[in-house]
Design a protein around this motif. Structure first.
Motif, PDB file in Angstrom:
ATOM      1  N   VAL A  69      10.309  13.558   0.268  1.00 10.15           N
ATOM      2  CA  VAL A  69      11.221  12.523  -0.210  1.00 10.15           C
ATOM      3  C   VAL A  69      12.663  13.014  -0.051  1.00 10.15           C
ATOM      4  CG1 VAL A  69      11.970  11.259  -2.277  1.00 10.15           C
ATOM      5  CG2 VAL A  69       9.535  11.505  -1.766  1.00 10.15           C
ATOM      6  N   ASP A  70      13.538  12.107   0.359  1.00  8.07           N
ATOM      7  CA  ASP A  70      14.948  12.408   0.578  1.00  8.07           C
ATOM      8  C   ASP A  70      15.728  12.269  -0.723  1.00  8.07           C
ATOM      9  OD1 ASP A  70      17.332  12.863   2.073  1.00  8.07           O
ATOM     10  OD2 ASP A  70      17.695  10.707   2.100  1.00  8.07           O
ATOM     11  N   PHE A  71      16.481  13.308  -1.074  1.00  8.36           N
ATOM     12  CA  PHE A  71      17.285  13.314  -2.299  1.00  8.36           C
ATOM     13  C   PHE A  71      18.752  13.064  -1.974  1.00  8.36           C
ATOM     14  CE2 PHE A  71      13.493  15.549  -3.425  1.00  8.36           C
ATOM     15  CZ  PHE A  71      13.264  15.203  -4.747  1.00  8.36           C
ATOM     16  N   ALA A  72      19.446  12.426  -2.900  1.00  6.82           N
ATOM     17  CA  ALA A  72      20.878  12.173  -2.732  1.00  6.82           C
ATOM     18  C   ALA A  72      21.704  13.419  -3.046  1.00  6.82           C
ATOM     19  CB  ALA A  72      21.305  11.014  -3.637  1.00  6.82           C
ATOM     20  N   HIS A  73      21.202  14.294  -3.917  1.00  6.20           N
ATOM     21  CA  HIS A  73      21.902  15.519  -4.315  1.00  6.20           C
ATOM     22  C   HIS A  73      20.888  16.657  -4.328  1.00  6.20           C
ATOM     23  CE1 HIS A  73      25.076  12.817  -5.575  1.00  6.20           C
ATOM     24  NE2 HIS A  73      24.236  12.211  -6.387  1.00  6.20           N
ATOM     25  N   ASP A  74      21.362  17.883  -4.236  1.00  7.21           N
ATOM     26  CA  ASP A  74      20.476  19.044  -4.286  1.00  7.21           C
ATOM     27  C   ASP A  74      20.125  19.372  -5.730  1.00  7.21           C
ATOM     28  OD1 ASP A  74      20.470  19.400  -1.533  1.00  7.21           O
ATOM     29  OD2 ASP A  74      22.218  20.712  -1.580  1.00  7.21           O
ATOM     30  N   GLY A  75      18.853  19.287  -6.060  1.00  5.48           N
ATOM     31  CA  GLY A  75      18.388  19.669  -7.381  1.00  5.48           C
ATOM     32  C   GLY A  75      18.872  18.767  -8.504  1.00  5.48           C
ATOM     33  N   VAL A  76      18.679  19.258  -9.723  1.00  3.64           N
ATOM     34  CA  VAL A  76      19.102  18.528 -10.918  1.00  3.64           C
ATOM     35  C   VAL A  76      20.623  18.563 -10.998  1.00  3.64           C
ATOM     36  CG1 VAL A  76      19.070  18.528 -13.445  1.00  3.64           C
ATOM     37  CG2 VAL A  76      16.969  19.014 -12.171  1.00  3.64           C
ATOM     38  N   VAL A  77      21.210  17.401 -11.242  1.00  5.99           N
ATOM     39  CA  VAL A  77      22.656  17.306 -11.412  1.00  5.99           C
ATOM     40  C   VAL A  77      22.952  16.625 -12.744  1.00  5.99           C
ATOM     41  CG1 VAL A  77      23.197  17.287  -8.942  1.00  5.99           C
ATOM     42  CG2 VAL A  77      22.765  15.122 -10.116  1.00  5.99           C
TER      43      VAL A  77
ATOM     44  N   ALA B  26       0.835  -1.207   0.000  1.00  9.27           N
ATOM     45  CA  ALA B  26       0.000   0.000   0.000  1.00  9.27           C
ATOM     46  C   ALA B  26       0.870   1.258   0.000  1.00  9.27           C
ATOM     47  CB  ALA B  26      -0.943  -0.004   1.198  1.00  9.27           C
ATOM     48  N   ARG B  27       1.903   1.269   0.809  1.00  3.09           N
ATOM     49  CA  ARG B  27       2.809   2.421   0.875  1.00  3.09           C
ATOM     50  C   ARG B  27       3.526   2.610  -0.463  1.00  3.09           C
ATOM     51  NH1 ARG B  27       7.849   2.114   4.879  1.00  3.09           N
ATOM     52  NH2 ARG B  27       8.348   0.519   3.345  1.00  3.09           N
ATOM     53  N   SER B  28       3.984   1.519  -1.067  1.00  2.75           N
ATOM     54  CA  SER B  28       4.678   1.602  -2.358  1.00  2.75           C
ATOM     55  C   SER B  28       3.738   2.016  -3.476  1.00  2.75           C
ATOM     56  CB  SER B  28       5.351   0.264  -2.685  1.00  2.75           C
ATOM     57  OG  SER B  28       6.404   0.032  -1.770  1.00  2.75           O
ATOM     58  N   LEU B  29       2.485   1.575  -3.433  1.00  2.00           N
ATOM     59  CA  LEU B  29       1.504   2.000  -4.442  1.00  2.00           C
ATOM     60  C   LEU B  29       1.274   3.508  -4.363  1.00  2.00           C
ATOM     61  CD1 LEU B  29      -1.141  -0.863  -4.465  1.00  2.00           C
ATOM     62  CD2 LEU B  29       0.339  -0.136  -6.344  1.00  2.00           C
ATOM     63  N   ALA B  30       1.190   4.040  -3.156  1.00  2.00           N
ATOM     64  CA  ALA B  30       1.013   5.485  -3.005  1.00  2.00           C
ATOM     65  C   ALA B  30       2.218   6.228  -3.593  1.00  2.00           C
ATOM     66  CB  ALA B  30       0.818   5.843  -1.537  1.00  2.00           C
ATOM     67  N   PHE B  31       3.409   5.731  -3.336  1.00  2.00           N
ATOM     68  CA  PHE B  31       4.621   6.381  -3.838  1.00  2.00           C
ATOM     69  C   PHE B  31       4.703   6.303  -5.364  1.00  2.00           C
ATOM     70  CE2 PHE B  31       9.076   6.352  -5.095  1.00  2.00           C
ATOM     71  CZ  PHE B  31       9.560   7.479  -4.459  1.00  2.00           C
ATOM     72  N   TYR B  32       4.645   5.103  -5.908  1.00  2.00           N
ATOM     73  CA  TYR B  32       4.822   4.931  -7.358  1.00  2.00           C
ATOM     74  C   TYR B  32       3.607   5.397  -8.147  1.00  2.00           C
ATOM     75  CZ  TYR B  32       9.206   2.494  -6.642  1.00  2.00           C
ATOM     76  OH  TYR B  32      10.497   2.195  -6.304  1.00  2.00           O
ATOM     77  N   GLY B  33       2.438   5.293  -7.560  1.00  2.00           N
ATOM     78  CA  GLY B  33       1.233   5.741  -8.249  1.00  2.00           C
ATOM     79  C   GLY B  33       0.993   7.224  -8.104  1.00  2.00           C
TER      80      GLY B  33
END
Length: 153
Positions: A100-108, A22-29
């Protein structure tokens, strides 16, 4: 055995084990925009086949009892291509709004001087994900001067 003339292989779909369907459906959907094509709701056999425009892209299987482990052999990351850097930024805004947690700031950029680039983040189980465009990231920072950005996050 006879050789065939068509030896090109393309990725058909990707299957991911998840801890909470259910949690993954909310994320991917909801966040990434995939539609549920088929969902299995039987106890002990929960799964969902997700797609876009009726085409299967991702299969989620609720059969994991622990989060993604980057140090284990197997999937390194899953990358989704979009047609423009604006679509990457739209996805970034949606994901940011939901914490959501990003690995880098913004578009790289994918590497120094590359036109391709995107955003790098994790799904609810810690699976590493990328949304990128093949061009439009010219001038964006590259986190690693001597290695592809998608290799280390």
């Amino acid at each position: 055995m006879t050789a065939t003339t068509n030896t090109t292989l393309c990725t058909g779909h990707v299957g991911l084990n998840v801890t909470d369907l259910a949690r993954s459906l909310a994320f991917y959907g909801d966040l990434l925009g995939f539609e549920v094509l088929v969902e299995g709701k039987e106890d002990g056999r929960r799964y969902a086949l997700l797609g876009q425009e009726g085409r299967l892209v991702l299969a989620l299987w609720q059969q994991a009892d622990a989060p993604y482990a980057p140090a284990r052999a197997g999937l390194h990351h899953l990358a989704f291509e979009v047609d423009s850097i604006d679509r990457v930024r739209d996805a970034e805004a949606r994901l940011t709004a939901h914490g959501v947690d990003f690995a880098h700031d913004g578009v790289v950029a994918h590497r120094e001087g590359a036109g391709s680039g995107g955003i790098f983040f994790h799904d609810p189980d810690g699976t590493r994900l990328e949304i990128y465009a093949p061009s439009g990231a010219e001038g964006a920072p590259a986190p690693y001067a001597d290695a592809p950005t998608c290799g280390f996050f």
